[in-house]
Design an enzyme around this catalytic site. Sequence first.
Site, PDB file in Angstrom:
ATOM      1  N   TYR A  39     -22.298  94.951 -20.356  1.00 48.44           N
ATOM      2  CA  TYR A  39     -21.192  94.019 -19.547  1.00 48.44           C
ATOM      3  C   TYR A  39     -20.103  94.764 -18.818  1.00 48.44           C
ATOM      4  O   TYR A  39     -20.041  95.465 -18.013  1.00 48.44           O
ATOM      5  CB  TYR A  39     -21.128  92.658 -19.372  1.00 48.44           C
ATOM      6  CG  TYR A  39     -21.611  91.569 -19.132  1.00 48.44           C
ATOM      7  CD1 TYR A  39     -22.029  91.126 -17.826  1.00 48.44           C
ATOM      8  CD2 TYR A  39     -23.068  91.325 -19.732  1.00 48.44           C
ATOM      9  CE1 TYR A  39     -22.586  90.444 -17.982  1.00 48.44           C
ATOM     10  CE2 TYR A  39     -24.065  90.272 -19.495  1.00 48.44           C
ATOM     11  CZ  TYR A  39     -23.631  89.745 -18.526  1.00 48.44           C
ATOM     12  OH  TYR A  39     -24.753  89.133 -17.701  1.00 48.44           O
ATOM     13  N   HIS A  47     -20.619  82.433 -10.290  1.00 42.98           N
ATOM     14  CA  HIS A  47     -20.842  83.252 -11.602  1.00 42.98           C
ATOM     15  C   HIS A  47     -20.104  83.082 -12.748  1.00 42.98           C
ATOM     16  O   HIS A  47     -20.648  84.584 -13.759  1.00 42.98           O
ATOM     17  CB  HIS A  47     -21.801  83.520 -11.365  1.00 42.98           C
ATOM     18  CG  HIS A  47     -23.611  82.584 -10.657  1.00 42.98           C
ATOM     19  ND1 HIS A  47     -24.854  83.409 -10.352  1.00 42.98           N
ATOM     20  CD2 HIS A  47     -23.643  81.385 -10.881  1.00 42.98           C
ATOM     21  CE1 HIS A  47     -25.220  81.820 -10.040  1.00 42.98           C
ATOM     22  NE2 HIS A  47     -24.511  81.486 -10.079  1.00 42.98           N
ATOM     23  N   CYS A  91     -12.272  80.977 -29.564  1.00 41.59           N
ATOM     24  CA  CYS A  91     -11.268  80.504 -29.977  1.00 41.59           C
ATOM     25  C   CYS A  91     -10.528  80.025 -28.296  1.00 41.59           C
ATOM     26  O   CYS A  91      -9.314  79.561 -27.930  1.00 41.59           O
ATOM     27  CB  CYS A  91      -9.913  81.013 -30.337  1.00 41.59           C
ATOM     28  SG  CYS A  91      -9.188  82.688 -29.597  1.00 41.59           S
ATOM     29  N   GLY A  96     -27.065  87.659   1.896  1.00 38.36           N
ATOM     30  CA  GLY A  96     -27.730  88.415   0.506  1.00 38.36           C
ATOM     31  C   GLY A  96     -27.780  87.880  -0.810  1.00 38.36           C
ATOM     32  O   GLY A  96     -27.512  88.722  -1.915  1.00 38.36           O
ATOM     33  N   ASN A 117     -29.692  88.452   5.669  1.00 38.03           N
ATOM     34  CA  ASN A 117     -30.723  89.669   4.841  1.00 38.03           C
ATOM     35  C   ASN A 117     -31.542  90.571   4.931  1.00 38.03           C
ATOM     36  O   ASN A 117     -32.210  90.210   6.051  1.00 38.03           O
ATOM     37  CB  ASN A 117     -31.433  88.042   4.090  1.00 38.03           C
ATOM     38  CG  ASN A 117     -31.964  88.613   2.624  1.00 38.03           C
ATOM     39  OD1 ASN A 117     -32.438  89.478   2.266  1.00 38.03           O
ATOM     40  ND2 ASN A 117     -31.358  88.016   1.583  1.00 38.03           N
TER      41      ASN A 117
HETATM   42  C1  BJW Z   1     -29.312  92.099   0.975  1.00 38.89           C
HETATM   43  C2  BJW Z   1     -29.222  93.676   1.283  1.00 38.89           C
HETATM   44  C3  BJW Z   1     -28.326  94.188   1.518  1.00 38.89           C
HETATM   45  C4  BJW Z   1     -30.932  93.605  -0.719  1.00 38.89           C
HETATM   46  N1  BJW Z   1     -27.486  93.386   3.169  1.00 38.89           N
HETATM   47  N2  BJW Z   1     -28.981  91.056   2.722  1.00 38.89           N
HETATM   48  C5  BJW Z   1     -36.714  75.010 -12.591  1.00 38.89           C
HETATM   49  C6  BJW Z   1     -36.043  75.123 -11.688  1.00 38.89           C
HETATM   50  C7  BJW Z   1     -34.733  74.870 -10.608  1.00 38.89           C
HETATM   51  C8  BJW Z   1     -33.914  75.226 -11.589  1.00 38.89           C
HETATM   52  C9  BJW Z   1     -34.019  75.711 -12.772  1.00 38.89           C
HETATM   53  C10 BJW Z   1     -35.382  75.708 -13.416  1.00 38.89           C
HETATM   54  N3  BJW Z   1     -35.733  76.451 -14.503  1.00 38.89           N
HETATM   55  C11 BJW Z   1     -33.190  76.382 -14.789  1.00 38.89           C
HETATM   56  C12 BJW Z   1     -32.986  76.668 -13.777  1.00 38.89           C
HETATM   57  C13 BJW Z   1     -31.783  76.444 -13.581  1.00 38.89           C
HETATM   58  C14 BJW Z   1     -31.297  77.805 -13.169  1.00 38.89           C
HETATM   59  C15 BJW Z   1     -31.564  78.382 -12.391  1.00 38.89           C
HETATM   60  O1  BJW Z   1     -31.652  78.749 -11.045  1.00 38.89           O
HETATM   61  N4  BJW Z   1     -33.054  79.265 -12.578  1.00 38.89           N
HETATM   62  C16 BJW Z   1     -33.854  79.562 -11.302  1.00 38.89           C
HETATM   63  C17 BJW Z   1     -34.368  80.997 -11.716  1.00 38.89           C
HETATM   64  C18 BJW Z   1     -35.819  79.064 -11.737  1.00 38.89           C
HETATM   65  N5  BJW Z   1     -30.201  77.931 -13.549  1.00 38.89           N
HETATM   66  C19 BJW Z   1     -29.052  77.759 -14.418  1.00 38.89           C
HETATM   67  O2  BJW Z   1     -29.546  77.977 -15.720  1.00 38.89           O
HETATM   68  C20 BJW Z   1     -27.147  77.795 -13.505  1.00 38.89           C
HETATM   69  N6  BJW Z   1     -27.056  76.674 -14.669  1.00 38.89           N
HETATM   70  C21 BJW Z   1     -27.227  75.556 -13.778  1.00 38.89           C
HETATM   71  O3  BJW Z   1     -28.135  74.365 -13.993  1.00 38.89           O
HETATM   72  O4  BJW Z   1     -26.589  73.982 -15.323  1.00 38.89           O
HETATM   73  C22 BJW Z   1     -27.021  73.182 -15.464  1.00 38.89           C
HETATM   74  C23 BJW Z   1     -28.149  73.041 -16.460  1.00 38.89           C
HETATM   75  C24 BJW Z   1     -27.989  73.413 -17.591  1.00 38.89           C
HETATM   76  C25 BJW Z   1     -28.822  73.900 -18.839  1.00 38.89           C
HETATM   77  C26 BJW Z   1     -30.727  73.888 -18.272  1.00 38.89           C
HETATM   78  C27 BJW Z   1     -30.458  73.288 -16.968  1.00 38.89           C
HETATM   79  C28 BJW Z   1     -29.881  73.232 -16.048  1.00 38.89           C
HETATM   80  C29 BJW Z   1     -26.808  78.559 -13.873  1.00 38.89           C
HETATM   81  C30 BJW Z   1     -27.474  80.015 -13.014  1.00 38.89           C
HETATM   82  C31 BJW Z   1     -26.057  81.195 -13.597  1.00 38.89           C
HETATM   83  C32 BJW Z   1     -26.679  83.244 -13.017  1.00 38.89           C
HETATM   84  N7  BJW Z   1     -26.331  83.651 -13.796  1.00 38.89           N
HETATM   85  C33 BJW Z   1     -26.984  85.210 -13.165  1.00 38.89           C
HETATM   86  C34 BJW Z   1     -26.443  86.199 -13.975  1.00 38.89           C
HETATM   87  C35 BJW Z   1     -24.812  86.585 -13.800  1.00 38.89           C
HETATM   88  C36 BJW Z   1     -24.106  87.318 -14.911  1.00 38.89           C
HETATM   89  C37 BJW Z   1     -24.461  88.428 -14.661  1.00 38.89           C
HETATM   90  O5  BJW Z   1     -24.000  88.506 -13.782  1.00 38.89           O
HETATM   91  O6  BJW Z   1     -24.792  89.294 -15.407  1.00 38.89           O
HETATM   92  O7  BJW Z   1     -26.042  85.326 -12.010  1.00 38.89           O
HETATM   93  S1  BJW Z   1     -28.542  85.560 -12.625  1.00 38.89           S
HETATM   94  C38 BJW Z   1     -28.732  86.132 -11.519  1.00 38.89           C
HETATM   95  O8  BJW Z   1     -28.580  86.003 -10.364  1.00 38.89           O
HETATM   96  C39 BJW Z   1     -26.797  86.224 -11.607  1.00 38.89           C
HETATM   97  C40 BJW Z   1     -26.920  86.082  -9.442  1.00 38.89           C
HETATM   98  O9  BJW Z   1     -25.736  85.446  -9.288  1.00 38.89           O
HETATM   99  C41 BJW Z   1     -28.026  84.582  -9.638  1.00 38.89           C
HETATM  100  C42 BJW Z   1     -28.512  84.833  -7.636  1.00 38.89           C
HETATM  101  O10 BJW Z   1     -29.107  86.326  -7.338  1.00 38.89           O
HETATM  102  P1  BJW Z   1     -29.020  86.757  -6.142  1.00 38.89           P
HETATM  103  O11 BJW Z   1     -27.052  87.043  -5.756  1.00 38.89           O
HETATM  104  O12 BJW Z   1     -29.215  86.240  -4.821  1.00 38.89           O
HETATM  105  O13 BJW Z   1     -29.306  88.069  -6.138  1.00 38.89           O
HETATM  106  P2  BJW Z   1     -30.750  88.154  -6.240  1.00 38.89           P
HETATM  107  O14 BJW Z   1     -30.886  90.093  -6.307  1.00 38.89           O
HETATM  108  O15 BJW Z   1     -31.981  87.629  -6.359  1.00 38.89           O
HETATM  109  O16 BJW Z   1     -31.437  88.559  -4.469  1.00 38.89           O
HETATM  110  C43 BJW Z   1     -30.045  89.887  -3.739  1.00 38.89           C
HETATM  111  C44 BJW Z   1     -30.773  89.833  -1.961  1.00 38.89           C
HETATM  112  O17 BJW Z   1     -30.178  90.653  -1.407  1.00 38.89           O
HETATM  113  C45 BJW Z   1     -32.217  89.247  -1.443  1.00 38.89           C
HETATM  114  O18 BJW Z   1     -32.618  88.390  -0.920  1.00 38.89           O
HETATM  115  C46 BJW Z   1     -32.272  91.100  -0.862  1.00 38.89           C
HETATM  116  O19 BJW Z   1     -33.481  90.874   0.132  1.00 38.89           O
HETATM  117  C47 BJW Z   1     -31.277  91.224  -0.638  1.00 38.89           C
HETATM  118  N8  BJW Z   1     -30.388  92.164  -0.505  1.00 38.89           N
HETATM  119  N9  BJW Z   1     -29.868  94.265   0.062  1.00 38.89           N
HETATM  120  C48 BJW Z   1     -27.925  91.625   3.034  1.00 38.89           C
HETATM  121  N10 BJW Z   1     -28.051  95.493   2.319  1.00 38.89           N
HETATM  122 ZN    ZN Z   2     -10.658  84.417 -30.835  1.00 36.11          ZN
END
Ligand code: BJW
Ligand code: ZN
Length: 250
Positions: free
Chosen positions: A69, A121, A132, A192, A218
């Site tokens: 990170y 996020h 703490c 995106g 996208n």
């Molecule tokens: C362009 C471009 C250009 C490229 N112009 N476009 C089963 C079913 C449903 C849900 C779940 C499940 N099992 C578990 C879950 C819940 C889980 C989840 O959704 N999982 C799925 C993957 C299945 N979610 C969670 O756990 C969330 N919490 C939650 O639900 O709490 C309640 C709960 C608790 C306990 C149990 C169950 C529920 C938390 C989610 C946290 C996500 N964290 C991350 C990491 C953040 C820290 C870090 O940065 O390291 O967030 S993961 C990562 O993915 C990051 C992003 O914000 C997130 C989304 O990704 P994003 O932004 O969409 O990026 P990409 O790479 O996927 O896509 C890029 C896009 O851009 C593409 O489409 C390209 O085509 C496009 N592109 N160039 C326009 N120039």
């Molecule tokens: Zn502390």
Amino acid sequence: MATQPFSDELVDRLAHARHIAVLTGAGISAESGIPTFRDPGGLWQQFKPEELANVNAFVRNPQLVQAWYLHRRKLALETMPNPGHQALVALEERVPDFLLITQNVDNLHQRAGSKKIAELHGNITRSYCIDCGREANDAAMEPAASGSIALCSACGGYIRPDVVWFGEMLPQDAIREANDAARRAEVFLSIGTSAVVYPAAGLPLTARQGGAYVAEINVEASAIARYIDEVVLGKAGIVLPALLDAIQKR
Ligand code: BJW
Ligand code: ZN
């Protein structure tokens, strides 16, 4: 003149809407030089989420996760907002009720000048102690770069980035504001994002159920494309300024 990749209907609706919500993902920052997660060459092809982006990985090897990170924070600070980020600042300034809902942790929307933002996020520029809860300053993570674990100066606990890992709850205020804005929206833009991570990926669908016209921008159709009104294919940094230009001429 080249044909625009978006419809006249989208331009008209954006030009006249008083309630607009926008969801962004990693794709909007790709043109600033920040890798996305799931594209070829993206972060998850080089690093497995289960090794770095969850709390178990952190407890198992805090130094490795901290160093990753720290590296990403430095990259984010070295890059600049692009014309896509800037176009969203201009859009916000036109509309009385606007919310920018971002999944991104890179702080580029904030640096571009967007004001009404819900950070779903977290934000990689902030860190806090897991024991703490105190916010740690920028320098506190530095020991991770040289192989030590970064510790809280107040209590000695591990310091973690203020981001949301899989299995963790999203910040309550941010997700509530995002849901409310999606329900109120007349137009909802999803930009995106691959729309595979919930609950963020559900917001465009919430907006559509509430009557919004939902469009995505996208380089390829996302997981939600078939459920929405319009898919605009193109790079956010090119499409968004063109869209703003078209709105301003209405
Ligand atoms: C362009 C471009 C250009 C490229 N112009 N476009 C089963 C079913 C449903 C849900 C779940 C499940 N099992 C578990 C879950 C819940 C889980 C989840 O959704 N999982 C799925 C993957 C299945 N979610 C969670 O756990 C969330 N919490 C939650 O639900 O709490 C309640 C709960 C608790 C306990 C149990 C169950 C529920 C938390 C989610 C946290 C996500 N964290 C991350 C990491 C953040 C820290 C870090 O940065 O390291 O967030 S993961 C990562 O993915 C990051 C992003 O914000 C997130 C989304 O990704 P994003 O932004 O969409 O990026 P990409 O790479 O996927 O896509 C890029 C896009 O851009 C593409 O489409 C390209 O085509 C496009 N592109 N160039 C326009 N120039
Ligand atoms: Zn502390």
